[in-house]
Scaffold this active site. Structure first.
Site, PDB file in Angstrom:
ATOM      1  N   LEU A 136       0.831  -1.217   0.000  1.00  0.00           N
ATOM      2  CA  LEU A 136       0.000   0.000   0.000  1.00  0.00           C
ATOM      3  C   LEU A 136       0.858   1.257   0.000  1.00  0.00           C
ATOM      4  CD1 LEU A 136      -2.871  -0.981   2.480  1.00  0.00           C
ATOM      5  CD2 LEU A 136      -2.914  -0.995  -0.025  1.00  0.00           C
TER       6      LEU A 136
ATOM      7  N   LYS B 149       7.155 -11.068   7.423  1.00  0.00           N
ATOM      8  CA  LYS B 149       7.596 -11.206   6.030  1.00  0.00           C
ATOM      9  C   LYS B 149       9.105 -11.408   5.967  1.00  0.00           C
ATOM     10  CE  LYS B 149       7.415 -11.220   1.592  1.00  0.00           C
ATOM     11  NZ  LYS B 149       6.954 -10.245   0.631  1.00  0.00           N
TER      12      LYS B 149
ATOM     13  N   HIS C 238       9.264 -14.372   0.533  1.00  0.00           N
ATOM     14  CA  HIS C 238       9.630 -14.052  -0.850  1.00  0.00           C
ATOM     15  C   HIS C 238      10.656 -15.112  -1.243  1.00  0.00           C
ATOM     16  CE1 HIS C 238      10.331 -11.173  -4.273  1.00  0.00           C
ATOM     17  NE2 HIS C 238      11.303 -12.052  -4.416  1.00  0.00           N
TER      18      HIS C 238
ATOM     19  N   ALA D 275      11.193  -3.127 -10.082  1.00  0.00           N
ATOM     20  CA  ALA D 275      10.280  -4.274 -10.128  1.00  0.00           C
ATOM     21  C   ALA D 275       9.018  -3.973  -9.352  1.00  0.00           C
ATOM     22  CB  ALA D 275      10.971  -5.497  -9.540  1.00  0.00           C
TER      23      ALA D 275
ATOM     24  N   LEU E 167       8.997  -8.929  -9.500  1.00  0.00           N
ATOM     25  CA  LEU E 167       9.776 -10.033  -8.954  1.00  0.00           C
ATOM     26  C   LEU E 167       8.896 -10.866  -8.031  1.00  0.00           C
ATOM     27  CD1 LEU E 167      13.194  -8.283  -8.288  1.00  0.00           C
ATOM     28  CD2 LEU E 167      12.734 -10.128  -9.918  1.00  0.00           C
TER      29      LEU E 167
HETATM   30  C1  NCD Z   1       7.611  -5.379  -4.733  1.00  0.00           C
HETATM   31  C2  NCD Z   1       7.700  -3.877  -4.436  1.00  0.00           C
HETATM   32  O1  NCD Z   1       7.807  -3.102  -5.370  1.00  0.00           O
HETATM   33  O2  NCD Z   1       7.598  -3.518  -3.254  1.00  0.00           O
HETATM   34  N1  NCD Z   1       8.002  -5.612  -6.085  1.00  0.00           N
HETATM   35  C3  NCD Z   1       7.681  -6.677  -6.847  1.00  0.00           C
HETATM   36  O3  NCD Z   1       8.189  -6.771  -7.959  1.00  0.00           O
HETATM   37  N2  NCD Z   1       6.834  -7.606  -6.443  1.00  0.00           N
HETATM   38  C4  NCD Z   1       8.432  -6.145  -3.759  1.00  0.00           C
HETATM   39  C5  NCD Z   1       8.135  -7.620  -3.775  1.00  0.00           C
HETATM   40  O4  NCD Z   1       7.071  -8.063  -3.331  1.00  0.00           O
HETATM   41  O5  NCD Z   1       8.971  -8.390  -4.255  1.00  0.00           O
HETATM   42 ZN    ZN Z   2       5.190  -8.136  -2.751  1.00  0.00          ZN
END
Ligand code: NCD
Ligand code: ZN
Length: 353
Positions: free
Chosen positions: A17, A100, A137, A265, A221
């Site tokens: 968020l 996390k 992750h 990402a 990612l």
């Molecule tokens: C997420 C971010 O931008 O916070 N980016 C992503 O590519 N998913 C971080 C994450 O959840 O890997």
């Molecule tokens: Zn994420």
């Protein structure tokens, strides 16, 4: 053909968020669709303590639209040095719902993450004892590992040993992207392993990253994988297996930061999230399994009550906005922005309890 679908209000079990003006701009897209969300802690600085999580939760609540009915579920950003007591206390006080784990360097804002699971043994032991879920992750950070193999290598080198060492720890593999991950979760018999699946990994293979040129808005990612994996994820998500549930990984970044020589990402999929998942379930002939994936499986895994309110979707095209504009300048381009999705969210029923 089903024209109208009514279901229990869904939850998003993985969302970014953000904070400040970005949060103000993106929050409504999540709260208009979901009753609750697991809020990721990778702010700058990260949400590492119960006090920081409490303050962040208050900022989210203060930013809600007046008629919003939304509960943010907070997570702790695990560091090598996070005291087990901080997690235990935060969980028992109802501030943290989960923890996390970002392998250090794996993704956006993960530089304070875990350098080795050996360093967080005490924290994991405490979490196991109190039933506090660990959200992972799951990507290897070994720079010699091919970027497309990082999830599969992580499962073998980190996840499997971790699950053996902590046989009762509840674990969610976040945003799975491979057949290996789907199979690994399906094969588990311990009952404490589950996975979230994003819309983008159900809709696109890695070809989408390079269609007609390089496509930074399809970069997240773990990165999109080859078609075989996308098909495996679609089978898993629509199978009715309660261990797979909705988690968008909606991760907004401004256009300028993505359309860059080193684009970051993250895919901002919140504006069309429910409609895009529903499109997939429809294409797979699995509309009857959508409610379990979106509104039941996650809550059951977390041991939370199911939502009482209901939502209605109609088979009627709805447009995903091309851009979301920030008051200070700049724009965020949503996933599938500027296109039409075949379903529209027409109604949100209030909580009846
Ligand atoms: C997420 C971010 O931008 O916070 N980016 C992503 O590519 N998913 C971080 C994450 O959840 O890997
Ligand atoms: Zn994420």
């Amino acid at each position: 053909m089903t024209q109208t679908l009514s279901l229990r209000r869904p939850d998003d079990w993985h969302v970014h968020l953000r904070d400040g003006e970005t949060m103000n701009a993106v929050l409504r897209y999540t709260t208009r669709q979901f009753a609750r969300a697991i809020v990721m802690p990778n702010l700058k600085p990260p949400v590492t303590t119960a006090a920081l999580a409490r303050a962040y939760r208050e900022r989210i609540i203060a930013a809600l639209e007046p008629d919003a009915q939304f509960t943010p579920l907070m997570t702790a950003y695990l560091c090598d040095k996070t005291p087990a007591d901080e997690l235990r206390r935060g969980f028992e006080e109802g501030v943290f719902t989960a923890v996390k784990l970002y392998p250090a360097g794996a993704t956006t804002h993960s530089e304070f993450g875990v350098t080795s699971t050996a360093k967080v043994g005490k924290a994991l032991e405490a979490m196991q004892a109190i039933g506090m879920p660990l959200l992972i992750h799951g990507e290897s950070t070994d720079p010699t590992v091919d970027v497309f193999d990082r999830e599969a290598v992580f499962i073998e080198t980190v996840l499997q040993p971790l699950l053996m060492e902590f046989p009762a720890l509840k674990v969610v593999m976040e945003h799975i992207t491979t057949e290996e991950a789907a199979d690994f979760v399906s094969a588990d018999t311990s009952g404490r392993l589950a996975a979230t699946v994003t819309p983008q990994h159900l809709i696109f293979s890695r070809n989408a990253l390079f269609t007609g040129g390089i496509r930074p808005h399809h970069y997240c990612l773990p990165v999109l994988k080859r078609e075989r994996h996308r098909l495996a994820l679609r089978r898993a998500a629509t199978s009715g297996d309660p261990r797979f549930f909705l988690g968008t990984d909606s991760a907004p970044h401004q256009r300028v930061l993505k359309e860059s020589s080193c684009g970051c990402a993250g895919i901002f999929n919140a504006p069309g999230a429910l409609q895009s998942y529903l499109m997939v379930f429809d294409e797979e002939g699995a509309l009857d399994r959508f409610e379990a994936f979106a509104s039941v499986n996650g809550a059951r895994f977390y041991g939370l009550r199911l939502n009482e309110g209901r939502i209605t979707l109609q088979r009627h095209p709805s447009e995903v906005p091309e851009d979301i504009f920030l008051p200070g300048g700049g724009a965020i381009h949503p996933f599938l922005g500027g296109t039409f999705l075949p379903w529209t969210l027409v109604e949100q029923g209030a909580e009846s309890s």
